[in-house]
Design a protein around this motif. Structure first.
Motif, mmCIF file in Angstrom:
data_model
loop_
_atom_site.group_PDB
_atom_site.id
_atom_site.type_symbol
_atom_site.label_atom_id
_atom_site.label_comp_id
_atom_site.label_asym_id
_atom_site.label_seq_id
_atom_site.Cartn_x
_atom_site.Cartn_y
_atom_site.Cartn_z
ATOM 1 N N CYS A 284 10.478 -5.602 -5.656
ATOM 2 C CA CYS A 284 11.909 -5.359 -5.497
ATOM 3 C C CYS A 284 12.443 -6.391 -4.499
ATOM 4 O O CYS A 284 11.859 -6.586 -3.441
ATOM 5 C CB CYS A 284 12.098 -3.943 -4.983
ATOM 6 N N CYS B 213 16.280 -8.025 -2.847
ATOM 7 C CA CYS B 213 17.735 -7.958 -2.778
ATOM 8 C C CYS B 213 18.204 -8.635 -1.500
ATOM 9 O O CYS B 213 17.406 -9.046 -0.665
ATOM 10 C CB CYS B 213 18.217 -6.511 -2.838
ATOM 11 N N GLN C 148 9.640 4.798 3.884
ATOM 12 C CA GLN C 148 9.113 4.398 2.579
ATOM 13 C C GLN C 148 7.586 4.311 2.607
ATOM 14 O O GLN C 148 7.000 3.996 3.638
ATOM 15 C CB GLN C 148 9.704 3.056 2.147
ATOM 16 N N ASP D 280 10.656 4.026 -10.312
ATOM 17 C CA ASP D 280 11.548 4.977 -9.651
ATOM 18 C C ASP D 280 11.659 4.730 -8.154
ATOM 19 O O ASP D 280 12.729 4.905 -7.573
ATOM 20 C CB ASP D 280 11.082 6.417 -9.896
ATOM 21 N N ASP D 281 10.554 4.324 -7.519
ATOM 22 C CA ASP D 281 10.596 4.034 -6.085
ATOM 23 C C ASP D 281 11.586 2.910 -5.796
ATOM 24 O O ASP D 281 12.383 2.999 -4.864
ATOM 25 C CB ASP D 281 9.213 3.637 -5.562
ATOM 26 N N ALA E 146 14.126 1.941 -7.657
ATOM 27 C CA ALA E 146 15.482 2.393 -7.967
ATOM 28 C C ALA E 146 16.047 3.243 -6.829
ATOM 29 O O ALA E 146 17.201 3.060 -6.427
ATOM 30 C CB ALA E 146 15.488 3.182 -9.274
ATOM 31 N N ARG E 147 15.247 4.157 -6.300
ATOM 32 C CA ARG E 147 15.706 4.998 -5.182
ATOM 33 C C ARG E 147 15.959 4.163 -3.933
ATOM 34 O O ARG E 147 16.945 4.385 -3.220
ATOM 35 C CB ARG E 147 14.686 6.094 -4.889
ATOM 36 N N LEU F 293 16.766 0.915 -3.779
ATOM 37 C CA LEU F 293 17.986 0.120 -3.973
ATOM 38 C C LEU F 293 19.238 0.986 -3.878
ATOM 39 O O LEU F 293 20.266 0.547 -3.353
ATOM 40 C CB LEU F 293 17.936 -0.612 -5.303
ATOM 41 N N GLU F 294 19.155 2.203 -4.373
ATOM 42 C CA GLU F 294 20.294 3.118 -4.267
ATOM 43 C C GLU F 294 20.603 3.416 -2.799
ATOM 44 O O GLU F 294 21.767 3.445 -2.396
ATOM 45 C CB GLU F 294 19.997 4.412 -5.017
ATOM 46 N N ALA F 295 19.568 3.625 -2.003
ATOM 47 C CA ALA F 295 19.756 3.903 -0.583
ATOM 48 C C ALA F 295 20.307 2.679 0.158
ATOM 49 O O ALA F 295 21.016 2.811 1.158
ATOM 50 C CB ALA F 295 18.442 4.347 0.040
ATOM 51 N N ALA G 79 22.470 0.575 -1.069
ATOM 52 C CA ALA G 79 23.778 0.219 -1.638
ATOM 53 C C ALA G 79 24.849 -0.138 -0.601
ATOM 54 O O ALA G 79 25.584 -1.108 -0.799
ATOM 55 C CB ALA G 79 24.266 1.323 -2.570
#
Length: 79
Positions: A2, A4, A24, A63-64, A66-67, A69-71, A73
């Motif tokens: 991941c 970003c 995490q 899923d890890d 995705a969660r 990256l959502e956090a 945001a």
């Protein structure tokens, strides 16, 4: 994997990011200008400075990732 780019505008955002990173189960690294540090090192992140784009790398997937990256945001920037 991941990857970003994030930017923090005040010290509270750095504190919150470090708290998130600490929770995490996978390692997270932050890079800027050739320097790389653990995302759990609040002092290192303060040294990297505010209002600078920082590249975040983690080994999260599925899923890890995705969660995570959502956090992230609120801090994400185009990069």
């Amino acid at each position: 994997m991941c990857e970003c780019v994030v930017k923090f505008s005040d010290p509270i955002e750095i504190r919150d990011f470090v708290t998130l990173a600490t929770r995490q189960a996978f390692p997270i690294r932050v890079e800027h200008g050739g320097l790389t540090t653990s995302a759990t090192s609040i002092m290192s992140l303060f040294c990297m400075g505010l209002n600078r784009p920082l590249r975040v790398f983690s080994t999260a997937s599925g899923d890890d990732a995705a969660r995570f990256l959502e956090a992230l945001a609120p801090y994400l920037v185009a990069g």
